[in-house]
Design a protein around this motif. Structure first.
Motif, PDB file in Angstrom:
ATOM      1  N   UNK A   1     -16.318   1.866   0.959  1.00 11.52           N
ATOM      2  CA  UNK A   1     -17.110   3.027   0.539  1.00 11.52           C
ATOM      3  C   UNK A   1     -16.554   3.733  -0.683  1.00 11.52           C
ATOM      4  N   UNK A   2     -15.386   3.318  -1.175  1.00 10.44           N
ATOM      5  CA  UNK A   2     -14.822   3.958  -2.350  1.00 10.44           C
ATOM      6  C   UNK A   2     -13.337   4.214  -2.219  1.00 10.44           C
ATOM      7  N   UNK A   3     -12.869   5.299  -2.866  1.00  6.97           N
ATOM      8  CA  UNK A   3     -11.456   5.622  -2.928  1.00  6.97           C
ATOM      9  C   UNK A   3     -11.234   7.032  -2.389  1.00  6.97           C
ATOM     10  N   UNK A   4     -10.293   7.146  -1.453  1.00  7.90           N
ATOM     11  CA  UNK A   4      -9.885   8.452  -0.944  1.00  7.90           C
ATOM     12  C   UNK A   4      -8.414   8.627  -1.264  1.00  7.90           C
ATOM     13  N   UNK A   5      -8.081   9.737  -1.938  1.00  6.86           N
ATOM     14  CA  UNK A   5      -6.693  10.038  -2.274  1.00  6.86           C
ATOM     15  C   UNK A   5      -6.286  11.278  -1.500  1.00  6.86           C
TER      16      UNK A   5
END
Length: 141
Positions: A70-74
């Motif tokens: 689903x993408x990038x979580x930081x």
């Protein structure tokens, strides 16, 4: 892909991104759509997000990045938009790195690699200061 940047204080960013440049502890990496699922730790550095033809830049001091379908979580230990960065914030980040280095020197007999890791952290903070155009204190190594 969806990009999320969260620090302990608040959510700093949530946007549809074309790419994300991450300062990873094992080296910098660029994440784009369909990147392989990965979890990496962050080192102090600049996190850059390309979204809508604009580059958004954030100073991060550590944390984790999760790259998924689903993408990038930081999840950053500390994060500040580069445009909002002040000398006081830079000094506080540097002081934290200097304190970690001093503590590592005190216990180096039991954990010899700890001093090298802390020295690297301190050097990374000096580099961040240079990159954002703020002076950093000279480290006392």
């Amino acid at each position: 892909m969806q990009f999320e940047l969260v620090s302990p204080e608040r959510r700093l960013a949530s946007m549809d991104a074309a790419s994300v440049q991450i300062p990873g502890t094992d080296g910098d990496m660029t994440v784009m759509t369909d990147h392989a699922p990965t979890i990496t730790t962050l080192r102090p550095g600049m996190l850059r997000v390309e979204a809508g033809g604009t580059t958004h830049e954030y100073v991060v001091t550590g944390g984790f990045a999760e790259i998924g379908a689903n993408g990038v979580s930081v999840l950053a230990e500390r994060a500040v938009a580069k445009s909002d960065m002040t000398q006081d914030q830079m000094d506080a980040m540097f002081d934290d790195a200097q304190d970690a280095y001093n503590r590592a020197k005190e216990i180096r007999a039991t954990e010899p690699g700890l001093v090298d890791d802390a020295a690297k952290l301190l050097a990374d903070m000096v580099a961040v200061g240079s990159e954002v155009g703020l002076s950093s204190k000279q480290p006392n190594l």
